[in-house]
Write an enzyme that holds these catalytic residues in place. Sequence first.
Site, PDB file in Angstrom:
ATOM      1  N   ASP A  33      98.728  26.630  39.938  1.00  0.00           N
ATOM      2  CA  ASP A  33      98.162  27.940  39.634  1.00  0.00           C
ATOM      3  C   ASP A  33      97.683  27.935  38.192  1.00  0.00           C
ATOM      4  O   ASP A  33      98.248  27.231  37.346  1.00  0.00           O
ATOM      5  CB  ASP A  33      99.193  29.051  39.836  1.00  0.00           C
ATOM      6  CG  ASP A  33      98.557  30.414  40.079  1.00  0.00           C
ATOM      7  OD1 ASP A  33      97.939  30.958  39.138  1.00  0.00           O
ATOM      8  OD2 ASP A  33      98.664  30.917  41.201  1.00  0.00           O
ATOM      9  N   ASP A  54      93.112  24.702  36.847  1.00  0.00           N
ATOM     10  CA  ASP A  54      91.985  25.456  37.399  1.00  0.00           C
ATOM     11  C   ASP A  54      91.430  24.683  38.588  1.00  0.00           C
ATOM     12  O   ASP A  54      90.819  23.629  38.422  1.00  0.00           O
ATOM     13  CB  ASP A  54      90.914  25.626  36.315  1.00  0.00           C
ATOM     14  CG  ASP A  54      89.687  26.375  36.790  1.00  0.00           C
ATOM     15  OD1 ASP A  54      89.596  26.713  37.986  1.00  0.00           O
ATOM     16  OD2 ASP A  54      88.791  26.625  35.953  1.00  0.00           O
ATOM     17  N   VAL A  55      91.634  25.203  39.800  1.00  0.00           N
ATOM     18  CA  VAL A  55      91.252  24.455  40.998  1.00  0.00           C
ATOM     19  C   VAL A  55      89.744  24.316  41.163  1.00  0.00           C
ATOM     20  O   VAL A  55      89.284  23.573  42.031  1.00  0.00           O
ATOM     21  CB  VAL A  55      91.844  25.088  42.275  1.00  0.00           C
ATOM     22  CG1 VAL A  55      93.357  25.085  42.224  1.00  0.00           C
ATOM     23  CG2 VAL A  55      91.295  26.491  42.505  1.00  0.00           C
ATOM     24  N   ASN A  81      95.048  27.746  48.980  1.00  0.00           N
ATOM     25  CA  ASN A  81      95.166  29.198  49.028  1.00  0.00           C
ATOM     26  C   ASN A  81      94.489  29.904  47.852  1.00  0.00           C
ATOM     27  O   ASN A  81      94.163  31.088  47.957  1.00  0.00           O
ATOM     28  CB  ASN A  81      96.660  29.556  49.056  1.00  0.00           C
ATOM     29  CG  ASN A  81      96.917  31.017  48.819  1.00  0.00           C
ATOM     30  OD1 ASN A  81      96.637  31.851  49.673  1.00  0.00           O
ATOM     31  ND2 ASN A  81      97.445  31.343  47.640  1.00  0.00           N
ATOM     32  N   TYR A 146      82.040  37.069  47.884  1.00  0.00           N
ATOM     33  CA  TYR A 146      83.323  36.664  48.466  1.00  0.00           C
ATOM     34  C   TYR A 146      83.129  36.307  49.941  1.00  0.00           C
ATOM     35  O   TYR A 146      83.639  35.286  50.425  1.00  0.00           O
ATOM     36  CB  TYR A 146      84.318  37.810  48.309  1.00  0.00           C
ATOM     37  CG  TYR A 146      85.680  37.572  48.914  1.00  0.00           C
ATOM     38  CD1 TYR A 146      86.653  36.856  48.224  1.00  0.00           C
ATOM     39  CD2 TYR A 146      86.009  38.088  50.170  1.00  0.00           C
ATOM     40  CE1 TYR A 146      87.915  36.639  48.761  1.00  0.00           C
ATOM     41  CE2 TYR A 146      87.272  37.886  50.719  1.00  0.00           C
ATOM     42  CZ  TYR A 146      88.211  37.158  50.015  1.00  0.00           C
ATOM     43  OH  TYR A 146      89.457  36.965  50.561  1.00  0.00           O
ATOM     44  N   LYS A 150      83.911  32.678  51.867  1.00  0.00           N
ATOM     45  CA  LYS A 150      84.870  32.554  52.963  1.00  0.00           C
ATOM     46  C   LYS A 150      84.189  32.054  54.243  1.00  0.00           C
ATOM     47  O   LYS A 150      84.796  31.305  55.021  1.00  0.00           O
ATOM     48  CB  LYS A 150      85.595  33.874  53.203  1.00  0.00           C
ATOM     49  CG  LYS A 150      86.500  34.281  52.035  1.00  0.00           C
ATOM     50  CD  LYS A 150      87.527  33.195  51.692  1.00  0.00           C
ATOM     51  CE  LYS A 150      88.458  33.601  50.579  1.00  0.00           C
ATOM     52  NZ  LYS A 150      89.473  32.569  50.265  1.00  0.00           N
ATOM     53  N   THR A 181      98.352  42.069  47.941  1.00  0.00           N
ATOM     54  CA  THR A 181      98.518  41.027  46.926  1.00  0.00           C
ATOM     55  C   THR A 181      97.807  41.495  45.659  1.00  0.00           C
ATOM     56  O   THR A 181      97.114  42.525  45.670  1.00  0.00           O
ATOM     57  CB  THR A 181      97.890  39.693  47.390  1.00  0.00           C
ATOM     58  OG1 THR A 181      96.459  39.838  47.408  1.00  0.00           O
ATOM     59  CG2 THR A 181      98.381  39.289  48.767  1.00  0.00           C
TER      60      THR A 181
END
Length: 254
Positions: A33, A54-55, A81, A146, A150, A181
């Site tokens: 994370d 940082d993914v 995720n 977004y 997705k 969340t």
Amino acid sequence: MSTVALITGAASGIGAATARRLSAAGARCVLVDLDAEGAERLAKEIDGAWLSADVSTEEASLEAVALAERRYGRLDLVHLNAGMTGRVDLADFDLARYRQVVGVNMDGVVFGARAAVPLLERSGGGAIVVTASLAGLVGFAGDPIYTMTKHAVVGLVRALAEPLAARNIRISAVCPGFTDTPLVAAAREMFTSAGFPLLTAEDVAAAVESAFYTDTPGTLLVVQPGRQPVPYRYAGVPGPAGGQRPPKVEPQAE
């Protein structure tokens, strides 16, 4: 031999709930994370390993997989995720924000899968679960960028299902509705006032665990409040006249 799981976006929300759930079942977890404090705190709670990264960078995924191998010697489960909402207005376009959203939501999945597959294969096979969204299956006008990201990861999961299955790796996705969340924290009061039910992070984590062990590669689990997760079924598209099937196209070397 303990199962080893790698989870991105693990410091809070769905990632943290998944880590706790897998750890309670005996898995050793590697948590990734950008929130170093949150990742470290959870790692201490579940006796896992953690990495602040940082993914959206390829190096983050490579480093996370290397940490799993160095610490635990194998990798069995990967939960890709990490994600963020778009909030990019096409009329007042913010290029930096756009690149950030695409980097986390799309590149993070590609880089994560690419980095994990070799170690999963060396470990005898395993499973990858991507956190997608209902916005990956329908057009969500409230957040078009977004939604685009997705849809992209859903397409990637479907396209990778067959080639990864040949390497004894299952890939699937969970597609939850609105979940309580940090991503929806700003709108939580609006949902509550409207009487609209929200999923809990634990609801989605349970679906993630189920997806890890599904027998059907490429499964897209729809998760909605008050319902059992159910695989999404596409209706299919019309083929050419005459019923011909397209030829199988192999990747070409440059």
